[in-house]
Motif scaffolding. Structure first.
Motif, PDB file in Angstrom:
ATOM      1  N   ARG A 135       0.826  -1.208   0.000  1.00 53.98           N
ATOM      2  CA  ARG A 135       0.000   0.000   0.000  1.00 53.98           C
ATOM      3  C   ARG A 135       0.863   1.262   0.000  1.00 53.98           C
ATOM      4  N   ALA A 139       1.085   4.126  -2.833  1.00 53.62           N
ATOM      5  CA  ALA A 139       0.742   5.492  -2.423  1.00 53.62           C
ATOM      6  C   ALA A 139       1.873   6.466  -2.745  1.00 53.62           C
ATOM      7  N   VAL A 146      -5.716   3.920  -3.505  1.00 55.20           N
ATOM      8  CA  VAL A 146      -4.619   3.013  -3.159  1.00 55.20           C
ATOM      9  C   VAL A 146      -5.081   1.770  -2.394  1.00 55.20           C
TER      10      VAL A 146
END
Length: 185
Positions: A135, A139, A146
């Motif tokens: 993640r 991001a 995301v």
């Protein structure tokens, strides 16, 4: 002592499930695998549902520990190549040795969870250091939505692991590269 015995029995149940499938998962089979007297498993897990719940809970504990250790061992992901390398390592772990056995058990339990909301709730993907690393990687590259992209990427990888279990092959690096490129678009 009781929790140690429950863990031993849940691990034995995992082994039975990996070796014999869902039909082979019985209290007696778990007793034999754990090398304990007949009736021990049913004393700790009275019903088949309780046995499955204990098995799935233990499976998730072991999976979470593995993902946490992997994330701890890896440096922060700085490039697409490093992310793909980590995914290659994860898929290999899920397709070989003890990881393969847990994968077989996980997919059998996933099918059972279709009819059992309690199992399904336990099997829901959890936050862990590995998921968070993916993640954060996405991001940092400005990927929109995301959380959803992370979920889709990891779900696709899970599908490739399932295919590898069924077909007996590895997850091709090119497939992981393609999924990563799609997630970054």
């Amino acid at each position: 002592m009781a929790s140690d015995r429950r863990t031993l029995l849940a691990d034995a149940a995992l082994d039975v499930l990996a070796d014999e499938g869902i039909r082979g998962l019985t209290h007696r089979a778990v007793d034999r695998r754990a090398a304990l007297p007949p009736g021990t498993t049913s004393a700790y897990f009275r019903t088949r549902a309780a046995l499955l719940t204990g098995l799935v809970t233990r499976l998730v504990e072991r999976d979470q520990a593995e993902l946490h250790m992997m994330a701890e061992a890896l440096p922060p992901l700085r490039s697409v190549e490093e992310l793909v390398d980590a995914m290659v390592m994860l898929t290999r772990q899920r397709l070989t040795g003890e990881g393969r056995r847990r994968s077989l058990a996980r997919y059998a339990c996933a099918v059972e969870s279709v009819r059992d909301p309690e199992l399904r709730a336990i099997l829901v993907p959890r936050e862990n250091a590995g998921r968070e690393a993916v993640r954060l990687f996405l991001a940092e590259r400005g990927v929109p939505d995301v959380d959803n992209r992370t979920h889709i990427l990891l779900t696709c990888i899970d599908g490739l692991v399932f295919d590898g279990l069924v077909s007996g092959g590895e997850v091709p690096r090119a497939a992981l590269e393609g999924l990563t490129a799609a997630a970054l678009r």
